[in-house]
Design an enzyme around this catalytic site. Structure first.
Site, PDB file in Angstrom:
ATOM      1  N   TRP A  34       0.912  -1.372   0.033  1.00  0.00           N
ATOM      2  CA  TRP A  34       0.043  -0.286   0.182  1.00  0.00           C
ATOM      3  C   TRP A  34       0.932   1.268   0.290  1.00  0.00           C
ATOM      4  O   TRP A  34       0.343   2.466   0.010  1.00  0.00           O
ATOM      5  CB  TRP A  34      -1.284  -0.004   1.530  1.00  0.00           C
ATOM      6  CG  TRP A  34      -0.290  -0.152   2.929  1.00  0.00           C
ATOM      7  CD1 TRP A  34       0.221   0.231   3.421  1.00  0.00           C
ATOM      8  CD2 TRP A  34      -0.440  -1.844   3.320  1.00  0.00           C
ATOM      9  NE1 TRP A  34       1.586  -0.606   4.440  1.00  0.00           N
ATOM     10  CE2 TRP A  34       0.285  -1.691   3.970  1.00  0.00           C
ATOM     11  CE3 TRP A  34      -0.675  -2.809   2.988  1.00  0.00           C
ATOM     12  CZ2 TRP A  34       0.952  -2.303   5.254  1.00  0.00           C
ATOM     13  CZ3 TRP A  34      -0.187  -4.091   3.766  1.00  0.00           C
ATOM     14  CH2 TRP A  34       0.506  -3.516   4.762  1.00  0.00           C
ATOM     15  N   ARG A  35       2.431   1.576  -0.235  1.00  0.00           N
ATOM     16  CA  ARG A  35       2.943   2.330  -0.181  1.00  0.00           C
ATOM     17  C   ARG A  35       4.176   2.887  -1.183  1.00  0.00           C
ATOM     18  O   ARG A  35       4.158   1.362  -2.198  1.00  0.00           O
ATOM     19  CB  ARG A  35       4.293   1.943   0.826  1.00  0.00           C
ATOM     20  CG  ARG A  35       5.346   2.698   1.840  1.00  0.00           C
ATOM     21  CD  ARG A  35       6.213   2.549   2.705  1.00  0.00           C
ATOM     22  NE  ARG A  35       5.809   2.462   3.619  1.00  0.00           N
ATOM     23  CZ  ARG A  35       6.407   2.234   4.626  1.00  0.00           C
ATOM     24  NH1 ARG A  35       7.434   1.708   4.343  1.00  0.00           N
ATOM     25  NH2 ARG A  35       6.132   2.185   6.258  1.00  0.00           N
ATOM     26  N   GLU A  56      -4.845   0.872   6.916  1.00  0.00           N
ATOM     27  CA  GLU A  56      -4.957   1.179   8.079  1.00  0.00           C
ATOM     28  C   GLU A  56      -5.889   1.339   8.341  1.00  0.00           C
ATOM     29  O   GLU A  56      -5.517   0.729  10.001  1.00  0.00           O
ATOM     30  CB  GLU A  56      -4.688   3.324   7.936  1.00  0.00           C
ATOM     31  CG  GLU A  56      -3.171   3.515   7.507  1.00  0.00           C
ATOM     32  CD  GLU A  56      -2.235   3.745   8.505  1.00  0.00           C
ATOM     33  OE1 GLU A  56      -2.109   2.879   9.612  1.00  0.00           O
ATOM     34  OE2 GLU A  56      -1.324   4.095   8.352  1.00  0.00           O
ATOM     35  N   TYR A 101     -11.844  -7.840  15.157  1.00  0.00           N
ATOM     36  CA  TYR A 101     -12.108  -6.734  15.356  1.00  0.00           C
ATOM     37  C   TYR A 101     -13.427  -6.239  13.740  1.00  0.00           C
ATOM     38  O   TYR A 101     -13.772  -5.187  12.959  1.00  0.00           O
ATOM     39  CB  TYR A 101     -10.865  -5.700  15.853  1.00  0.00           C
ATOM     40  CG  TYR A 101     -10.250  -5.720  17.065  1.00  0.00           C
ATOM     41  CD1 TYR A 101     -10.541  -4.399  17.508  1.00  0.00           C
ATOM     42  CD2 TYR A 101      -9.030  -6.282  16.802  1.00  0.00           C
ATOM     43  CE1 TYR A 101     -10.313  -5.242  18.825  1.00  0.00           C
ATOM     44  CE2 TYR A 101      -8.439  -6.979  17.712  1.00  0.00           C
ATOM     45  CZ  TYR A 101      -8.497  -5.785  18.783  1.00  0.00           C
ATOM     46  OH  TYR A 101      -7.893  -6.026  19.888  1.00  0.00           O
ATOM     47  N   TYR A 139      -5.976   8.681  15.057  1.00  0.00           N
ATOM     48  CA  TYR A 139      -4.302   8.357  14.299  1.00  0.00           C
ATOM     49  C   TYR A 139      -4.923   8.344  13.021  1.00  0.00           C
ATOM     50  O   TYR A 139      -3.948   8.744  12.353  1.00  0.00           O
ATOM     51  CB  TYR A 139      -4.367   7.046  15.033  1.00  0.00           C
ATOM     52  CG  TYR A 139      -2.983   5.996  14.278  1.00  0.00           C
ATOM     53  CD1 TYR A 139      -2.312   6.597  14.248  1.00  0.00           C
ATOM     54  CD2 TYR A 139      -3.705   5.488  13.383  1.00  0.00           C
ATOM     55  CE1 TYR A 139      -1.370   5.666  13.419  1.00  0.00           C
ATOM     56  CE2 TYR A 139      -2.635   4.682  12.466  1.00  0.00           C
ATOM     57  CZ  TYR A 139      -1.726   4.907  12.200  1.00  0.00           C
ATOM     58  OH  TYR A 139      -0.648   4.455  11.535  1.00  0.00           O
ATOM     59  N   ASP A 157       1.369   6.495  16.628  1.00  0.00           N
ATOM     60  CA  ASP A 157       1.035   4.970  16.697  1.00  0.00           C
ATOM     61  C   ASP A 157       1.524   4.190  17.761  1.00  0.00           C
ATOM     62  O   ASP A 157       3.022   4.809  18.526  1.00  0.00           O
ATOM     63  CB  ASP A 157       0.691   4.077  15.675  1.00  0.00           C
ATOM     64  CG  ASP A 157       2.398   3.437  14.566  1.00  0.00           C
ATOM     65  OD1 ASP A 157       3.400   4.110  15.141  1.00  0.00           O
ATOM     66  OD2 ASP A 157       2.512   2.590  13.947  1.00  0.00           O
TER      67      ASP A 157
END
Length: 369
Positions: A34-35, A56, A101, A139, A157
């Site tokens: 993703w960078r 993220e 989550y 964040y 983070d």
């Protein structure tokens, strides 16, 4: 001659700290799907806000290595935020299953829907605008603003907290130290390349300034680090003692039909594991135990104990006694369905439910080729 603490402190926060960190990042950055690499950034390539946002959200409470295959799967299915907006919620939950989550997955879909419907498929370019979207907190908004939009945002983070606590020898326990860390970091963030600076801080914490046995001799900021000068960096950051997690108990029922199908149902949309699939279980929650006997089974059958499984949630640990029944022509309780074993892997099953099924039917949740 070693510098004094006074002289060392005077260098921390000077402009060349960011320069040295970015020089290190240019040479040692992690290659992540993703960078945008520093060389590509220098050539004018900018990060895709959709990819930054997706990564993220996935990386919250999860490791980079765990996220990589999920990130690739999501991009393959939904290459743009508008594609994700048109996806069925059930398909999104299935693709997310295993990352944990699950409220993040629900908010992921809500956010994509809103960006597509209200923002024309383009993410807002400011922290304040990003904070208005579902599932995006302080964040995440700062990270997207810095990395995707070049905003001078303070991105913090766990890795960054550790680097800063050691760099400035902050001995205030976390989470109380967060305000102090933010105040120090605010002075270091450069106006030029704030996104690369944020990623450099994360990479430094992940690869050099690690929780245990930090590789201080390789650190580009070692000459500024007060923890090296005055003590053991590994002792920082100081964290407040965590309360012991309670243990809850319950039972899970794995019914296997004669044709190899397993009985499943969907959990309520709200609450723990909301909207996910599960085998029938008793009414355990974070606050109370569920029934431990077969009297709460979905129907009468020869239920046999098939082991026990354990799973740890954020606020409690869970132990489930697993029961199995092999049935021929059973009733199908309202709100339940029978899923072929060959398709179970693709159901929106959280990890705890996969454990329960595996306890009763080893290999059932493994993908079949």
């Amino acid at each position: 001659m070693a510098p004094t603490e006074k002289s060392r402190k005077s260098t921390v926060g000077s402009g060349d700290v960011a320069d040295r960190l970015l020089d290190w990042y240019d040479a040692h950055h992690r290659e992540l799907p993703w960078r945008v690499s520093p060389s590509a950034f220098a050539a004018g390539v900018r990060a895709d806000p959709y990819r930054v946002w997706l990564s993220e959200i996935m990386l919250q409470q999860t490791t980079v290595e765990a996220v990589k295959p999920y990130f690739a799967k999501f991009l393959d299915k939904w290459p743009a935020v508008t594609d994700l907006a048109f996806a069925e919620p059930e398909d999104v939950m299935k693709a997310w299953a295993g990352l944990g989550y699950y409220s993040r997955a629900r908010n992921l879909k809500k956010c994509a829907d809103l960006v597509a419907a209200e923002y024309g498929g383009s993410f807002p370019g400011t922290e304040d605008g990003l904070r208005q979207l579902p599932g995006i907190g302080a964040y995440t908004a700062a990270a997207i603003a810095a990395i995707a939009f070049g905003q001078r945002a303070v991105v913090i983070d766990g890795n960054v907290e550790r680097v800063m606590a050691r760099l400035f020898e902050i001995r205030i326990p976390l989470p109380e130290a967060k305000a102090t860390i933010r105040a120090h970091l605010e002075k270091l963030v450069p106006s030029d390349r704030p996104g690369d600076f944020a990623q450099a801080m994360m990479d430094l914490g992940a690869t050099i300034c690690t929780p245990r046995r930090p590789r201080c001799m390789l650190c580009p900021l070692r000459d500024d680090c007060l923890a090296i000068l005055t003590g053991d960096p590994e002792l920082l950051p100081i964290k407040a003692a965590k309360a012991e997690k309670p243990t809850r108990r319950g039972a899970a029922f794995v019914a296997l039909r004669h044709d190899g199908a397993i009985l499943l149902r969907k959990r309520p949309e709200k609450g723990l594991l909301g909207g996910m699939s599960e085998v029938p279980t008793t009414g355990w929650t974070a606050r109370q135990d569920g029934d431990l006997t077969t009297t709460s089974a979905p129907f009468s059958a020869d239920w046999r104990h098939a082991g026990s499984i354990s799973h740890v949630f954020t606020h409690f640990a869970l132990e489930l006694d697993v029961y199995r029944a092999d049935v021929v022509s059973p009733e199908t309780p309202a709100g339940h369905w029978w899923s072929p074993v060959s398709a179970v892997h693709d159901e929106a099953l959280p990890t705890v439910m996969k454990k329960a099924i595996e306890s009763a039917i080893p290999g059932a949740t493994k993908r079949r080729h």
